[in-house]
Design an enzyme around this catalytic site. Structure first.
Site, PDB file in Angstrom:
ATOM      1  N   LEU A 102      82.115 -15.811  13.269  1.00  0.00           N
ATOM      2  CA  LEU A 102      81.550 -15.140  12.098  1.00  0.00           C
ATOM      3  C   LEU A 102      80.857 -16.121  11.170  1.00  0.00           C
ATOM      4  CD1 LEU A 102      84.624 -12.904  11.177  1.00  0.00           C
ATOM      5  CD2 LEU A 102      82.430 -12.095  12.058  1.00  0.00           C
ATOM      6  N   GLU A 135      88.242  -5.957   5.809  1.00  0.00           N
ATOM      7  CA  GLU A 135      89.609  -6.117   6.323  1.00  0.00           C
ATOM      8  C   GLU A 135      89.995  -7.592   6.246  1.00  0.00           C
ATOM      9  OE1 GLU A 135      89.492  -5.892  10.873  1.00  0.00           O
ATOM     10  OE2 GLU A 135      87.435  -5.458  10.276  1.00  0.00           O
ATOM     11  N   LYS A 137      90.864 -11.335   7.082  1.00  0.00           N
ATOM     12  CA  LYS A 137      90.544 -12.262   8.170  1.00  0.00           C
ATOM     13  C   LYS A 137      91.840 -12.979   8.517  1.00  0.00           C
ATOM     14  CE  LYS A 137      87.280 -15.885   9.492  1.00  0.00           C
ATOM     15  NZ  LYS A 137      88.220 -16.831  10.073  1.00  0.00           N
ATOM     16  N   GLU A 193      93.364 -10.699  16.942  1.00  0.00           N
ATOM     17  CA  GLU A 193      93.905 -12.008  16.571  1.00  0.00           C
ATOM     18  C   GLU A 193      95.395 -12.080  16.871  1.00  0.00           C
ATOM     19  OE1 GLU A 193      91.377 -13.718  15.473  1.00  0.00           O
ATOM     20  OE2 GLU A 193      92.133 -15.462  14.365  1.00  0.00           O
ATOM     21  N   LYS A 309      82.126  -5.756   7.746  1.00  0.00           N
ATOM     22  CA  LYS A 309      81.332  -5.366   8.916  1.00  0.00           C
ATOM     23  C   LYS A 309      80.560  -4.096   8.588  1.00  0.00           C
ATOM     24  CE  LYS A 309      85.004  -7.128  11.879  1.00  0.00           C
ATOM     25  NZ  LYS A 309      86.194  -6.806  12.668  1.00  0.00           N
ATOM     26  N   LYS A 333      85.263 -16.010   2.561  1.00  0.00           N
ATOM     27  CA  LYS A 333      86.437 -16.883   2.564  1.00  0.00           C
ATOM     28  C   LYS A 333      87.099 -16.952   1.185  1.00  0.00           C
ATOM     29  CE  LYS A 333      87.073 -19.154   6.028  1.00  0.00           C
ATOM     30  NZ  LYS A 333      86.370 -20.121   6.836  1.00  0.00           N
ATOM     31  N   CYS A 456      83.758 -55.350   1.772  1.00  0.00           N
ATOM     32  CA  CYS A 456      84.328 -56.693   1.803  1.00  0.00           C
ATOM     33  C   CYS A 456      83.371 -57.574   2.598  1.00  0.00           C
ATOM     34  CB  CYS A 456      85.694 -56.615   2.485  1.00  0.00           C
ATOM     35  SG  CYS A 456      86.234 -58.155   3.214  1.00  0.00           S
ATOM     36  N   CYS A 462      88.620 -61.265   7.416  1.00  0.00           N
ATOM     37  CA  CYS A 462      89.414 -60.191   6.818  1.00  0.00           C
ATOM     38  C   CYS A 462      90.322 -59.563   7.875  1.00  0.00           C
ATOM     39  CB  CYS A 462      88.493 -59.133   6.220  1.00  0.00           C
ATOM     40  SG  CYS A 462      89.412 -57.776   5.470  1.00  0.00           S
TER      41      CYS A 462
HETATM   42  S1  IVH Z   1      85.459  -9.899  13.916  1.00  0.00           S
HETATM   43  C1  IVH Z   1      81.940  -9.934  16.610  1.00  0.00           C
HETATM   44  N1  IVH Z   1      87.539  -9.504  12.352  1.00  0.00           N
HETATM   45  O1  IVH Z   1      87.683 -15.107  12.758  1.00  0.00           O
HETATM   46  C2  IVH Z   1      83.063  -9.923  15.630  1.00  0.00           C
HETATM   47  N2  IVH Z   1      87.269 -11.638  13.344  1.00  0.00           N
HETATM   48  O2  IVH Z   1      85.737 -17.135  12.040  1.00  0.00           O
HETATM   49  C3  IVH Z   1      83.938 -11.069  15.799  1.00  0.00           C
HETATM   50  N3  IVH Z   1      89.064 -13.191  12.819  1.00  0.00           N
HETATM   51  O3  IVH Z   1      86.424 -15.594  15.974  1.00  0.00           O
HETATM   52  C4  IVH Z   1      85.101 -11.212  14.984  1.00  0.00           C
HETATM   53  N4  IVH Z   1      90.251 -11.842  11.573  1.00  0.00           N
HETATM   54  O4  IVH Z   1      88.950 -15.103  15.702  1.00  0.00           O
HETATM   55  C5  IVH Z   1      86.867 -10.378  13.119  1.00  0.00           C
HETATM   56  N5  IVH Z   1      89.363  -9.022  11.016  1.00  0.00           N
HETATM   57  C6  IVH Z   1      88.695  -9.877  11.769  1.00  0.00           C
HETATM   58  C7  IVH Z   1      89.157 -11.173  11.987  1.00  0.00           C
HETATM   59  C8  IVH Z   1      88.403 -12.030  12.773  1.00  0.00           C
HETATM   60  C9  IVH Z   1      90.183 -13.045  12.101  1.00  0.00           C
HETATM   61  C10 IVH Z   1      88.685 -14.447  13.491  1.00  0.00           C
HETATM   62  C11 IVH Z   1      88.132 -14.309  14.876  1.00  0.00           C
HETATM   63  C12 IVH Z   1      86.762 -14.922  14.821  1.00  0.00           C
HETATM   64  C13 IVH Z   1      86.911 -15.846  13.653  1.00  0.00           C
HETATM   65  C14 IVH Z   1      85.573 -16.206  13.045  1.00  0.00           C
END
Ligand code: IVH
Length: 715
Positions: A102, A135, A137, A193, A309, A333, A456, A462
């Site tokens: 992502l 949602e 991560k 995950e 998404k 993030k 240095c 040294c």
């Molecule tokens: S969607 C094509 N949804 O984050 C869509 N990824 O940094 C692909 N991840 O590789 C991922 N929570 O391992 C999606 N709710 C979530 C997620 C998620 C964790 C991870 C996943 C991805 C990584 C990207």
């Protein structure tokens, strides 16, 4: 044993391992003989008394009891026996549809821009609704599960997105993953995950500690380590969980929207995250982000952001993918985690090239689940509260020993000092005086104009530089001597056994078993390890020219440059003669050196400087006397996912230096550029990325994290 008895046992098996030790013991006493008999029947008599499923269920239950009650572990039990045919590693499994990662958003403006860019792409007016899902991560590792006709047939890790590891047997031990589905499309790849809860992580680490094992740094590492176990019974004994959030190949659609598809996955028996919401505006997204952020401390598992998404799957399809990320999704993030602690003192570390790096020694504090006791202070300017241009950072507040500081880390970054609490500054605290002489050898410290780094000048005397050079010399991309790591180098250096690279090759003659038995008598060394070390050193008497050049640790000469120089010159003699001849900056040999593709003024200068000192040349002579130097071969970039691509690195890289990152990229046929332009293919953005990241996003350049990059090049 009668089948009816076994069936009765299986029928009464509880879902979870009992909490009471007595009950647990009871169960094991009933299960052990069955497992043992079944194992023998299967392996020795070739006449199974249990189906695979029955056997697995009993074994998993026993493993779960062991996990809860480590005192009941018995080495004789089937759970503790490693599979009969040890595997060298996991089989590779190619994903029929690539597993994506992502793009990232770090603040509200990135999210606003994400929405705006999709609207531009799809030509949707600002007043028209564009819906999203939002949602958590999950901070774990992604897994792709393939079901055919309702049966789980394979499970693969993401790997490089194209090929992953076959962890099917392990995935079968995860209770959140259904083994069979009813009413599912004939072909269904569910992606999601794998993670470990905080409670399970703590319990696992406690067990690791009591059995003398190494604790895991965080739940994600624990989950990865547990899933990537060659023995599925170990995976079974470590409670892993799974959230489904995406899919790969499908024989029939799961729905028309992300929301609908997730609901369908939940209906099929998958866990989907309860904090998933459908949002109809950027405001909604940001509200939900705040909600999730507030819930975060109490979730009981790690999340590191919120994923947005596009909800409408037909719009997702139109938006499509960049090389490794979908256009229709982004990860927003969370801000880096912070903690306040006391900066006890500032220490200076001297590197291989003499660079003085200030390090803050902190009163240990937990930041995001990791105990932190050091933070980087970069350089003198940073400590003084200004950047390389002299502009104030932290509002110009300097950092002093005794200060209370806010430190932060994002992901696995080396912690940094964010702020100083002036109200708590001790009265007697005084501005830090950056040393003007090297704390290791007393030589003068110089800071060249335009450089942030102080160095240095005692290159040849040294001890810190010498040790760091030796560490570099034996490092993986250089001589790569097994059994001779940083620790051993330091010990041998302190004992005066190895003061320069050539000494490594006389170690056996001077201190080996044939002579004084000295090495063997040292703590931590026995006959075998000593002999192994001498063998490893023998092995490296033959070395490629590229490795040798890299191992010398010449400034500005990384792995790729070393390989390039080796290819260009072919032999050590030709290389050395050319460099020594180029000493005169007005002469034709200097011009010739500069004209080599990939050698600029800076590298040429560094090469010449390196070969300038008589002492250094003599040390090199002593070294090459022991070596057989092989000529270089042209590298192949066949199959490299990044061959021909232009890559820019920005922000902090956590797993390697910028120079190494560049070298590796170039070794794989990529071009590394310093700035982002329309010709940039990939931007690798670490924490702290700023204007380059923004520009890349504006230009629609593929932006990825260092981890994603590493996965991509690890083809
Ligand atoms: S969607 C094509 N949804 O984050 C869509 N990824 O940094 C692909 N991840 O590789 C991922 N929570 O391992 C999606 N709710 C979530 C997620 C998620 C964790 C991870 C996943 C991805 C990584 C990207």
């Amino acid at each position: 044993m009668a089948q009816t008895k076994i069936t009765a046992l299986l029928d009464t098996l509880p879902d979870e391992a009992p909490d009471a030790v007595a009950d647990a013991q009871d169960w094991l006493e009933r299960i052990d003989p069955v497992l043992e008999q079944a194992n023998q029947a299967y392996h020795l008599d070739d006449d199974p008394i249990l189906s695979d499923q029955q056997f697995d269920r009993l074994k998993r239950f026993a493993a779960a009891i062991e996990a809860k009650h480590p005192d009941l572990i018995s080495p004789q039990r089937v759970t503790q026996q490693v599979g009969a045919s040890p595997k060298a590693g996991f089989a590779k499994l190619k994903h029929q549809q690539r597993m994506m990662s992502l793009g990232n958003a770090f603040d509200e403006s990135d999210v606003i821009e994400f929405d705006a860019s999709l609207r531009r792409f799809l030509n949707i007016a600002v007043n028209d609704t564009l819906s999203y899902t939002a949602e958590p991560k999950i901070d774990g590792l992604s897994l792709s599960l393939r079901f055919e006709n309702g049966a789980l047939i394979s499970a693969a890790t993401r790997g490089d997105g194209i090929t992953g590891e076959d962890v099917t047997a392990n995935a079968r031990t995860i209770s959140d993953i259904p083994q069979t589905l009813s009413g599912a499309p004939d072909i269904l790849e569910v992606r999601g995950e794998v993670y470990m809860s905080h409670a399970d992580f703590q319990a696992l680490n406690a067990r690791q500690a009591s059995s003398g094992g190494k604790p895991f740094a965080n739940p994600r590492n624990a989950a990865a380590g547990s899933l990537r176990q060659l023995d599925p019974t170990i995976t079974a004994a470590r409670p892993l969980r799974f959230f489904a959030y995406s899919w790969g190949v499908l024989s029939a659609p799961l729905g028309q929207s992300q929301t609908g598809a997730l609901a369908r996955l939940a209906d099929l028996g998958f866990s989907t995250n309860p904090l998933t919401a459908t949002c109809s505006s950027v405001e909604d997204l940001l509200d939900h982000y705040a909600t999730i952020n507030t819930a975060r401390p109490d979730l009981g598992y790690d999340i590191d952001g919120v994923v947005y998404k596009v909800d409408d799957l037909s719009l997702q399809e139109r938006l499509g993918f960049r090389s490794t990320t979908p256009r229709w999704a982004i990860a927003h993030k969370f801000a880096a985690e912070e903690a306040v602690t006391k900066l006890e003192r500032i220490e200076i570390q001297v590197g291989r090239t003499g660079a003085l790096s200030p390090v803050a020694r902190l009163t240990p504090v937990t930041v995001g689940g990791v105990v932190v006791s050091n933070a980087t202070l970069h350089n003198a300017d940073y400590i003084a509260g200004r950047d390389s241009t002299g502009a104030p950072i932290r509002d110009g507040v300097d950092i002093r020993e005794g200060d209370w500081v806010t430190i932060y880390r994002a992901g696995d970054v080396i912690p940094k000092v964010k702020d100083v609490d002036l109200a708590r500054r001790p009265k007697d605290a005084h501005p830090y005086e950056f040393p003007t002489t090297c704390p290791e050898c007393g030589s003068d410290v110089v800071r060249e104009p335009g450089e942030a780094v102080a160095r240095c000048t005692g290159a040849l005397i040294c001890p810190a530089q010498a040790v760091e050079k030796l560490k570099h010399f034996v490092s993986r991309a250089a001589f790569d001597i097994d059994g001779l790591g940083a620790k051993q180098v330091e010990a041998f250096f302190d004992m005066d056994w190895v003061r320069e690279p050539a000494d490594i090759f006389t170690l056996k003659a001077n201190h080996g078993p044939g002579q004084m038995q000295q090495l063997k008598s040292l703590e931590g060394w026995g006959e075998t390890s000593a002999n192994n070390l001498f063998d490893a050193i023998e092995d490296r008497r033959t070395i490629s020219l590229a490795r040798l050049i890299f191992a010398l640790g010449i400034r500005h000469v990384g792995e790729t440059s070393a390989a390039m120089l080796a290819r260009h010159f072919g032999t050590w003699q030709a290389f050395r003669t050319a460099i020594e001849a180029a000493r005169d900056h007005d002469g034709p040999d200097w011009e010739t050196l500069n004209a080599i593709d990939g050698v600029g003024q800076v590298m040429a200068g560094a090469l010449v400087d390196f070969f300038h000192e008589d002492t250094a040349r003599a040390a090199m002579d002593r070294l090459v006397e022991h070596l057989t130097i092989e000529a270089a071969e042209a590298p192949t970039t066949d199959g490299s996912a990044v061959a021909g691509k232009t890559v820019v690195f920005t922000g902090t890289l956590e797993q390697m230096t910028r120079a190494e990152a560049k070298a590796r990229a170039e070794a794989l046929g990529a071009k590394v550029a310093g700035s982002v332009s329309a010709r940039t293919d990939i931007l690798v953005a670490g924490p702290g990325a700023g204007s380059k990241l923004k520009k890349a996003q504006d230009l629609g350049v593929d932006v990825m994290s260092e981890d994603d990059w590493l996965a991509l090049i690890r083809t």
